[in-house]
Design an enzyme around this catalytic site. Structure first.
Site, short mmCIF file in Angstrom:
data_model
loop_
_atom_site.label_atom_id
_atom_site.label_comp_id
_atom_site.label_asym_id
_atom_site.label_seq_id
_atom_site.Cartn_x
_atom_site.Cartn_y
_atom_site.Cartn_z
N LYS A 1 9.30 -1.78 -2.72
CA LYS A 1 8.80 -0.49 -2.27
C LYS A 1 7.45 -0.20 -2.93
O LYS A 1 7.12 -0.75 -3.98
CB LYS A 1 9.78 0.62 -2.66
N ARG B 1 23.31 -0.98 3.59
CA ARG B 1 24.27 -1.32 4.64
C ARG B 1 25.07 -2.57 4.27
O ARG B 1 26.22 -2.72 4.68
CB ARG B 1 23.54 -1.50 5.97
#
Length: 485
Positions: A267, A341
């Protein structure tokens, strides 16, 4: 590590920090202002009463200390959106009293009296919840005296106060967990703290899946997420079985990425800044668990925390790597920053394959930035494969002022997860990121009734009751409302 903050609405500060005054709060409805004679030890001039009706909040100085009047807005049913994102009487009362905490603590009175007029039990509960939420601070002590509550001149029963405090403290637990830094709260310390907290519980049994047990269970996805971290992944199972519980259990799963740097798809600095909050879904589940254990709810509930840290070293998973999930699906890594996920998928498969198969599965996760873009900070994107379940959860979220809106499980979008080398990719090429993430998770629920909450989990400044910057406890009140019905 204490994972439950020791904030109590009845907390007392040392005598040196308090003034020998009494702060009196009058929280009332507009109809009560017009119809009732407010009992008070002092004469309140008519022009003051008139100001209260016009200005909604008025402060005056009495002989014992400050007196604050606050009129709660009337609940208005909205014709649009099926009334599902309108304020409730509970939420209006919660924010009304929460907004006064700054004044209460500033006065530092030895006694605080909160007087309710025209409020029903639901509103009184909401008001006390709002007070307790607004008093929470991560690091500093707030100075205030003993607090007492009165309804139409009579003392509010202990059961109502205790019920409200239980709700508020469960929310504050979730907030506190999110606020803890990642060098203190990691998958191992988190799992150990949960086990320690419930060690003496008679209704909650805790089982921890360490890295060896996860490998034995073939949980390749969550192991891949945490393989670059110095603290290995954990799945924590909290099994709630009170005496007299009947029927099929409900399973609740929370995403617990204790820090997310994005992995090799790292990020940006700005994007990484508050990524200690990426375990917000697990905090929601854990906060709810603290309420559930003391609630007396006669239902079977299985709660799961999917804990991992998404880090970087020479062992980190790479784009193009393929890992096998617990249910046998092979997943190609398209983006290492779509890790939540993966952790959830293995935990959800454990949940649906227990000996006592759940009738309903609900998960909470700070899963996608797309959900925040579409719904903002305050409304949660909710997905469900069952209309009845969705309706119950939406009504609970509205009633408890923890708003959600149902988003579509538009299954044609699943084609974006096509992989030339595995059963699926973890990253979709189709726009609609929050829908895609939900569709990915749907592959791991079997035929179970399921709802997915893509939460933000961080304060936005929208709610006066959330004065402390940081975790918001989003989702806790929805779960409480769902299980109270």
């Amino acid at each position: 590590m204490n994972i439950v903050p020791s904030i109590m609405a009845t907390k007392k500060s040392g005598p040196k920090t308090l003034r020998s005054t009494v702060t009196k709060i009058y929280l009332l409805t507009a109809s009560a202002l017009e119809e009732s004679n407010i009992t008070h030890s002092e004469h309140i001039p008519e022009w003051i009463i008139g100001r209260i009706g016009e200005e909604k909040e008025v402060s005056i100085l009495g002989s014992e200390g400050p007196i604050i009047f606050k009129v709660i807005e009337e609940v208005k049913a909205e014709e649009q959106h099926y009334n599902l994102i309108a304020d409730s009487s509970y939420s209006l009362a919660r924010e009304a009293l929460g907004s006064l905490v700054g004044q209460i603590t500033k006065e530092r009175s030895k006694k605080v009296e909160v007087n309710f007029y025209g409020l029903d039990q639901e509103m009184i509960t909401g008001a006390i919840v709002g007070l307790e939420l607004a008093l929470y601070r991560f690091k500093e002590e707030l100075s205030f005296g003993a607090i007492s509550f009165f309804n139409d001149g009579k003392k509010v029963t202990k059961s109502i106060v205790d019920s409200a405090l239980s709700i508020a403290q469960s929310i504050n637990t979730a907030r506190h967990l999110v606020n803890l830094p990642a060098n203190i709260l990691n998958p191992v310390t988190y799992a150990n703290a949960v086990k320690k907290y419930f060690a003496k519980s008679t209704t909650m049994k805790v089982t921890v899946y360490d890295e060896k047990k996860l490998a034995k269970e073939n949980c390749g996805l969550i192991l891949s997420v945490g393989q670059a971290s110095a603290t290995p992944p954990r799945i924590v199972h909290l099994k709630y079985r009170p005496t007299g519980a009947k029927g099929k259990p409900t399973a609740i799963v929370g995403k617990g990425i204790t820090f997310d740097c994005g992995g090799l798809n790292v990020k940006s600095g700005a994007g990484m800044g508050v990524m200690k909050k990426d375990m917000g879904g697990s905090a929601t589940v854990m906060g709810f668990a603290t309420w559930l254990e003391k609630s007396g709810v006669k239902k079977k509930v299985d709660l799961y925390l999917a804990l991992a840290e998404n880090s970087i070293n020479e062992l980190a998973s790479r784009p193009g790597d393929i890992y096998t999930s617990r249910n046998g699906l092979k997943v190609e890594i398209g983006n290492t920053d779509a890790e939540g996920r993966l952790a959830l998928a293995d935990a959800m498969d454990i949940a649906i394959t227990q000996k006592e198969k759940p009738e309903v599965l609900i998960d909470f996760a700070t899963l996608t930035g797309a959900a925040k873009v579409s719904m903002g900070d305050f409304v949660t994107s909710m997905f469900a494969n069952d209309d009845e379940l969705a309706d119950k959860l939406l009504k609970a979220s509205q009633k408890n002022g923890d708003l959600s809106w149902r988003m579509p499980l538009y299954r044609p979008y699943y084609k974006g997860f096509k992989s030339n080398f595995a059963d699926m990719n973890n990253m979709s090429k189709v726009k609609g990121g929050s829908i895609g993430a939900a569709l990915f998770l749907e592959k791991f629920i079997g035929d179970t009734k399921w709802a997915h909450f893509d939460i933000f989990g961080w304060t936005s400044g929208f709610r006066p009751s959330l004065a402390q910057e940081g975790g918001s406890g989003q989702g806790v009140e929805t779960l409480i409302g769902y299980f109270q019905n």
